[in-house]
Design an enzyme around this catalytic site. Structure first.
Site, short mmCIF file in Angstrom:
data_model
loop_
_atom_site.label_atom_id
_atom_site.label_comp_id
_atom_site.label_asym_id
_atom_site.label_seq_id
_atom_site.Cartn_x
_atom_site.Cartn_y
_atom_site.Cartn_z
N CYS A 51 -65.61 6.71 -34.37
CA CYS A 51 -64.92 5.42 -34.25
C CYS A 51 -65.28 4.73 -32.92
O CYS A 51 -65.13 3.52 -32.79
CB CYS A 51 -63.43 5.59 -34.39
SG CYS A 51 -62.75 6.81 -33.28
N HIS A 99 -77.94 11.21 -21.39
CA HIS A 99 -76.88 10.52 -22.11
C HIS A 99 -76.26 11.44 -23.16
O HIS A 99 -75.02 11.51 -23.29
CB HIS A 99 -77.42 9.26 -22.78
CG HIS A 99 -76.38 8.50 -23.54
ND1 HIS A 99 -75.45 7.71 -22.92
CD2 HIS A 99 -76.09 8.48 -24.86
CE1 HIS A 99 -74.63 7.21 -23.84
NE2 HIS A 99 -75.00 7.67 -25.02
#
Lengths: 449, 272
Positions: A51, A99
Site C-alpha cells: 500500500c 535502496h
C-alpha cells in the site's frame, strides 16, 4: 555484456495515495501472467507492491532498461508512461542495492522499523521465484536483503519499542507483569483503540478477558470476538478485584472508577498489581488512582507520549541501522562486481585450455605410440600447469577490482588485451596457422640442411 | 607466591571479567557478551569452589583463616545466583551477585591468612548452622537488594510516566523483581533466625553484645527482617514498600558486616 541492476519505483514519499493506487501491481492477474518478457535484455525481475510502495527490481543488459520497465509497468495498469514518470525514482547498481536493503530493513517505511515490509518483500520474492523471474543475482540479492534486515533488527533497537498507542499499552503491561499467560484483563466500553489494545493483549497470550458494556449485547459480541466472557456493567467493581489489566473506553461524563473504590479492590486483591489503560475522553478513571501503590494508570495522552518517545528512539536507531546498510551494500557490490569478471575468467581459462589441448595433440603426434595411460598423465599434467599459471593473474584481477573503486572496466579491458581474449576464432586460427606454417618451414629447412 | 594464592588471583580475575562483562553487556544490550560473562563467572565459581574446599581440607573447621569467611559469603552469593538463574530464569541477579562476590573476595585477600582458632566443641554444628544459614540468608537479602533497586527505579519511571533507560529493555518485569523479594524474605528470614540463634546458643552472648556492636546490629537486622517477614506474609505487602525494606535491611547488614571486619572478626575476638 555487463549485467546491470535496476530499481524503479514509487513510494509514499513521492507519490500520493491516488497515484499509488493507479500504479499498484498487486493484482494477482497482472502478476500471474507476468508483466515483463524475460528476453535477451531483461534477465531477471521482481515486483514489490504494497500500500505504500510499488517497486520493480530488474537485472538487464540494456542501458535504457528503465524506460522499458516503466513502459511495461504503465501498460500493465492501462496507463501511459508519461503519467507514471513524474513520480518514479530510478536507482542502478550500488544505489539499487542500498535502496533495497533500506526498504527491507524498514528504514524507508512510513512507520520506521515496522515489521510488515519484510514479510511483504518475502512474499514478492516467493511469487517471483515461483514464476521463475529471479535467477542468480536477484536470488542472492534478496537473500542478502533478508539477512541485512535481520541484522538491523538484532543489532539496533529500531523495532524494540511500540509505536502505536494500543501496542504501547501491551509493552507497558509486560514491564509490570511477569507471565502474560496468567493475566486476566477486562475491557470496559468499546472503541477502536480500546478494542485494538484488547486484541494485542489477547495476542500476547493473556489467560482470559472480560467485557463490560452498558449495552450488554455489545459486550456479548465483543466477548465472543476475543473468546472472553461478557459481564454486566453494574457488577464492574466486583470484577475489578479479579482482573489485572483494565482497558476503559466508555462515553461516561464522570469517572466510573474512583480512588476509594480501588483501595477496597486492592485490599481484596492482597495488593497484587493492576494496570489501568484509560483511553476514554473524558477519562473513565480518577487520575488519583495512580497514586495508590501497585496501581499503574495510563491515559491516552500518557500513551501518546510513550509512542512519541519510542518514535524518537527509533529515529536515533535508524542512524545506526543506515551504517549497517552501507556496510552490507559495499560487500554485496563487491560480489556484484566480481560477476562482471566471470566472462573474462571463463574466456581466459577456455583459451588456455584450447592452447594446451592443441599443443598436447601436436606433441603426441610427434612422440608416436606411447605406453598405455601416458596420454592421460600428460593431459592431467598440462591441465594442472594451465590452472596454476592462470591462478595468479585471476587473483590479481579479483583483488584489484575489489580494492579499487570503479576500476573494474579498466582492469577487465587491460586483462583482455594482455591475453588477447577478444580476438575472434577465425583470426586466431589464421594467426595460429601462420605460426604453425613458420614452424613447419623452419623444421623442413633444418631437415634439408 | 604459593599455589593457593595464585588460584585466588585467578578467581579474582574471573569474577572481575564476569562482573564487567555483565555490566557492559547489560548497558550495551549485548546478549552474547552477557552470556560470555555468565560463563566466565561460572568458571570463577568452579575455581572458587576448588580453593574453598582445598582451604577447608588443609585447615579443618577449627583453624580457618579470617579471610575464609568473606570468601565463603562470596561463594554463597554466586551459588544463589546460579540457583536463581536456573530455577527462576532471572539472570539479571548476576548484576548484584557478581560485583558483591568480587568485592568480598578482594576483602578476603586483604584479611590475614593467619588461622583464627575456634574451640573444637564450636566447630562442627556451629559452623554449619551459624555460618551457612547466616551467609545464605544474607545472600538472599543481597538478591532482594538488587531486585529492589531495579524495582524502585522501574516503578518510579512507570508511575511518573517517564521513559526507561535503554538497558532496562532486557531486564525483568516488576512482578519478577517482587518474586525475588518474596523468596528472599520467606526463605531468608527463617535462615537468618537460625543463624543468629545458633550463634547465641553456642557463644557467650552477653559479653559479645557489649563488646561487639556487630551483634547489636545483627539484632537490629533481625528485628527489621522480622517486620519485613510479617509485612510480606501476614499483611500481604508487596511492591515498592517491600523493595525499599529489602534495600534498607541489606544496607544495615552490610554496615554490620563492615563494622565487624573493621574492628576484627567477632569469633576470633571471643576466642583469643
Amino acid at each position: 555484456m555487463k549485467k546491470e541492476l535496476y530499481l524503479v519505483g514509487l513510494s509514499h514519499k513521492n507519490a500520493p495515495v491516488e497515484v499509488r493506487e493507479r500504479f499498484a501491481l498487486s493484482d494477482p492477474d497482472v502478476l500471474e501472467r507476468g508483466i515483463l518478457p524475460l528476453d535477451g535484455d531483461i534477465r531477471e525481475y521482481l515486483v514489490l507492491s504494497t500500500c505504500n510502495r510499488v517497486e520493480m527490481l530488474a537485472v538487464a543488459h540494456r542501458a535504457d532498461c528503465t524506460d522499458m520497465l516503466l513502459e511495461y509497468w504503465a501498460r500493465a495498469r492501462g496507463e501511459h508512461i508519461s503519467s507514471l514518470q513524474p513520480y518514479v525514482y530510478i536507482y542502478t547498481n550500488e544505489d539499487a542495492v542500498r535502496h533495497l536493503f533500506t526498504v527491507a530493513s524498514s528504514l524507508d517505511s512510513m512507520v520506521l522499523g515496522e515489521p510488515q515490509i519484510l514479510g511483504q518483500l518475502k512474499d514478492a520474492y516467493r511469487a517471483a521465484a515461483q514464476r521463475r523471474t529471479t535467477k542468480a543475482i536477484l536470488n542472492k540479492l534478496l537473500h542478502k536483503a533478508f539477512s541485512v534486515a535481520k541484522r538491523v533488527r538484532t543489532e539496533t533497537a529500531i523495532a524494540a519499542s511500540a509505536v502505536s498507542v494500543s501496542y504501547a499499552a501491551v509493552e507497558l503491561a509486560r514491564k509490570i507483569f511477569d507471565d502474560m499467560g496468567q493475566i486476566q484483563a477486562m475491557l470496559i466500553g468499546a472503541g477502536e483503540m480500546a478494542e485494538l489494545a484488547a486484541t494485542h493483549l489477547v495476542n500476547a497470550g493473556i489467560a482470559s478477558i472480560r467485557v463490560a458494556n452498558r449495552t450488554h449485547e455489545r459486550a456479548v459480541q465483543l466477548a465472543d470476538r476475543y473468546g472472553g466472557r461478557a459481564v454486566f456493567f453494574d457488577d464492574l467493581t466486583q470484577h475489578l478485584s479479579q482482573v489485572d489489566i483494565v482497558i476503559s473506553s466508555t462515553g461516561a461524563r464522570e469517572p466510573i472508577i474512583r480512588v476509594n473504590d480501588m483501595r477496597e479492590v486492592l485490599r481484596k486483591r492482597k495488593n497484587k498489581p493492576m494496570f489501568f489503560i484509560d483511553i476514554a475522553v473524558p477519562r473513565d478513571i480518577d487520575p488519583e488512582v495512580n497514586s495508590l501503590d501497585n496501581i499503574y494508570l495510563y491515559d491516552i495522552d500518557d500513551l501518546k507520549e510513550v509512542v512519541e518517545e519510542n518514535l524518537a528512539g527509533r529515529r536515533e536507531e535508524a542512524v545506526r541501522a543506515q551504517r549497517i546498510v552501507a556496510e552490507e551494500t559495499g560487500m554485496f557490490c563487491l560480489w556484484l562486481k566480481s560477476l562482471n569478471l566471470q566472462p573474462t575468467i571463463v574466456d581466459m581459462i577456455r583459451k588456455s585450455e584450447t592452447i594446451a589441448q592443441l599443443e598436447l595433440e601436436r606433441s603426441l603426434k610427434r612422440l608416436g605410440p606411447l605406453p598405455e595411460g601416458s596420454r592421460e598423465i600428460l593431459a592431467a599434467m598440462l591441465s594442472s600447469v594451465v590452472k596454476k599459471l592462470n591462478h595468479e593473474p585471476i587473483m590479481f584481477l579479483k583483488r584489484h577490482i575489489a580494492e579499487e573503486a570503479d576500476a573494474d572496466d579498466y582492469f577487465i579491458t587491460l586483462f583482455r588485451r594482455i591475453f588477447n581474449l577478444d580476438v575472434e576464432a577465425g583470426q586466431e586460427t589464421s594467426h595460429h596457422k601462420r605460426r604453425c606454417y613458420a614452424r613447419q618451414t623452419s623444421s623442413s629447412r633444418s631437415e634439408l640442411s | 607466591m604459593d599455589f593457593e594464592y595464585i588460584l585466588a588471583i585467578g578467581v579474582i580475575i574471573l569474577y572481575s571479567l564476569g562482573t564487567f562483562g555483565m555490566l557492559l553487556g547489560t548497558l550495551a544490550l549485548h546478549r552474547p557478551l552477557k552470556a560470555l560473562a555468565d560463563r566466565i563467572t561460572l568458571a570463577g565459581f568452579s575455581l572458587h569452589t576448588v580453593v574453598a574446599v582445598a582451604m577447608l581440607a588443609s585447615n579443618g573447621f577449627t583453624a580457618l583463616p579470617m579471610g575464609y569467611y568473606p570468601q565463603l559469603m562470596a561463594w554463597s552469593l554466586i551459588f544463589l545466583y546460579i540457583c536463581a538463574w536456573g530455577w527462576l530464569r532471572l539472570p539479571f541477579l548476576g548484576l548484584t551477585a557478581a560485583p558483591l562476590a568480587l568485592l568480598l573476595y578482594i576483602l578476603s585477600m586483604r584479611l590475614s591468612y593467619t588461622p583464627a582458632l575456634l574451640p573444637e566443641h564450636l566447630s562442627g554444628l556451629f559452623f554449619t548452622l551459624h555460618i551457612w544459614s547466616l551467609y545464605l540468608s544474607l545472600g538472599l537479602l543481597a538478591m532482594a537488594f538488587g531486585a529492589g533497586v531495579l524495582f524502585v527505579y522501574m516503578e518510579s519511571r512507570l508511575k511518573k510516566k517517564l521513559p526507561m533507560a535503554e538497558f532496562t529493555r532486557d531486564l525483568p518485569s516488576l512482578a519478577a523483581c517482587d518474586k525475588v523479594n518474596h523468596i528472599a524474605v520467606t526463605a531468608g528470614f527463617p535462615l537468618y533466625t537460625l543463624g543468629l540463634m545458633s550463634g547465641f546458643i553456642w557463644a557467650p552472648m552477653a559479653k559479645t553484645i557489649v563488646e561487639n556492636p556487630k551483634v547489636l546490629l545483627s539484632l537490629v537486622v533481625w528485628l527489621l527482617y522480622a517486620l519485613f517477614f510479617y509485612q510480606r506474609t501476614a499483611l500481604r505487602y508487596r511492591g515498592k514498600k517491600t523493595a525499599v525494606m529489602a534495600i534498607v535491611i541489606f544496607g544495615i547488614s552490610v554496615l554490620s558486616f563492615g563494622i565487624d571486619y573493621a574492628i576484627s572478626h567477632h569469633s576470633t575476638q571471643m576466642f583469643p
